[in-house]
Design a protein around this motif. Structure first.
Motif, PDB file in Angstrom:
ATOM      1  N   GLU A 120      44.870  31.304  57.891  1.00 58.58           N
ATOM      2  CA  GLU A 120      46.042  31.699  57.099  1.00 58.58           C
ATOM      3  C   GLU A 120      46.235  30.754  55.911  1.00 58.58           C
ATOM      4  N   PRO A 165      50.204  34.367  62.801  1.00 57.32           N
ATOM      5  CA  PRO A 165      50.467  33.762  61.482  1.00 57.32           C
ATOM      6  C   PRO A 165      50.310  34.727  60.314  1.00 57.32           C
ATOM      7  N   ARG A 172      54.595  32.045  60.133  1.00 62.68           N
ATOM      8  CA  ARG A 172      53.912  31.484  58.969  1.00 62.68           C
ATOM      9  C   ARG A 172      54.697  30.306  58.394  1.00 62.68           C
TER      10      ARG A 172
END
Length: 280
Positions: A120, A165, A172
């Motif tokens: 991510e 995520p 996140r």
């Protein structure tokens, strides 16, 4: 499918063996040192245990993260990470399977969460990457699956830990704090399983690996034949020990005796006749 590579075969000499049997009996009982696994229990008792264990496991996680703590105050941690609903089903229903053991739960969730956060972060470096989070989510799940297979800690609910995520803004925003949140959640649900899972059943089936740590018995090397230590002299054979050194004259004497034995014809009527013996 059985993989040819097994990391436990390479690390078993460095991981200490299970020491639960050395603990006090009352403590060891709730760490899996009991014989409940060999006893047959009525189904309704097991169903009741599954109900209580699943309820208490999720309730403990919600109770911890619902109250103010370092995660909720600064990093907006959810009341419970969604993947632990599936973990509870697997842990409390099938507590004898390798997929539900402490190593698989703790290490499986953490390694998958680590993959998810790292991928991510990479996709978040550019606007195009952020527009293609759906690709990053699929990639993180695939990478987490391979990593869990290599580390021998496959835990199916951990796939969601790698995906979250990319699909949950709150997760996140937690950034790297997502990892210690998983550690706390995994340890707590395993702790509940140790209490409820050892009342009428046995949990865990193993702590680190099911491989047998007992060293194989030493292979017995074939014994070398001892050197001949007896001088054998008869009409057919003349054998001299290797350790006995004879001169040429002495060997000629022995050969002469052997020749006489070959020519010798015993007289059964002779008094005091002796069998010169088949060996000297």
């Amino acid at each position: 499918m059985v993989f040819q590579f097994n990391i436990d075969k390479h690390t078993k000499d460095f991981v200490p063996p299970n020491q639960v049997k050395r603990l006090p009996r009352a403590l060891g009982y709730f760490l899996g040192n009991n014989d409940n696994g060999s006893k047959q229990r009525p189904d309704y008792f097991i169903w009741l245990e599954v109900l209580i264990g699943s309820f208490c496991g999720i309730l403990v996680l919600e109770g911890v993260f619902r109250n103010p703590n370092i995660f909720t105050d600064h990093h907006n941690a959810p009341i419970v990470i969604a993947s632990y609903g599936a973990t509870a089903i697997l842990c409390f229903n099938t507590n004898g399977l390798p997929l539900a053991q402490p190593r698989n739960i703790i290490l499986g969730h953490f390694s998958s969460a680590l993959i998810g956060v790292c991928v991510e972060k990479l996709f978040s470096l550019s606007e195009k990457g952020r527009d293609h989070y759906y690709i990053g989510g699929a990639l993180s799940v695939g990478m987490a699956s391979v990593l869990m297979s290599i580390l021998n800690c496959v835990h199916p609910p951990a796939g969601a830990s790698a995906l979250l995520p990319f699909i949950d803004d709150g997760i996140r925003d937690m950034s790297w704090w997502y990892l210690p949140t998983h550690l706390v959640s995994s340890v707590l649900i395993v702790a509940v399983a140790l209490i409820t899972g050892n009342v009428i059943r046995k949990y865990p089936a193993f702590w680190w690996t099911p491989l047998n740590r007992t060293p194989p018995p030493p292979t017995q090397e074939p014994k070398e034949e001892k050197a001949l230590e007896t001088l054998v002299l008869n009409a057919e054979t003349l054998q001299v020990p290797k350790s006995l050194s004879l001169s040429e004259v002495e060997m000629e004497v022995l050969e002469s005796l052997q020749n006489k034995l070959r020519d010798y014809k015993p007289n059964t009527d002779s008094i005091g006749s002796t069998d010169i013996g088949q060996s000297v």
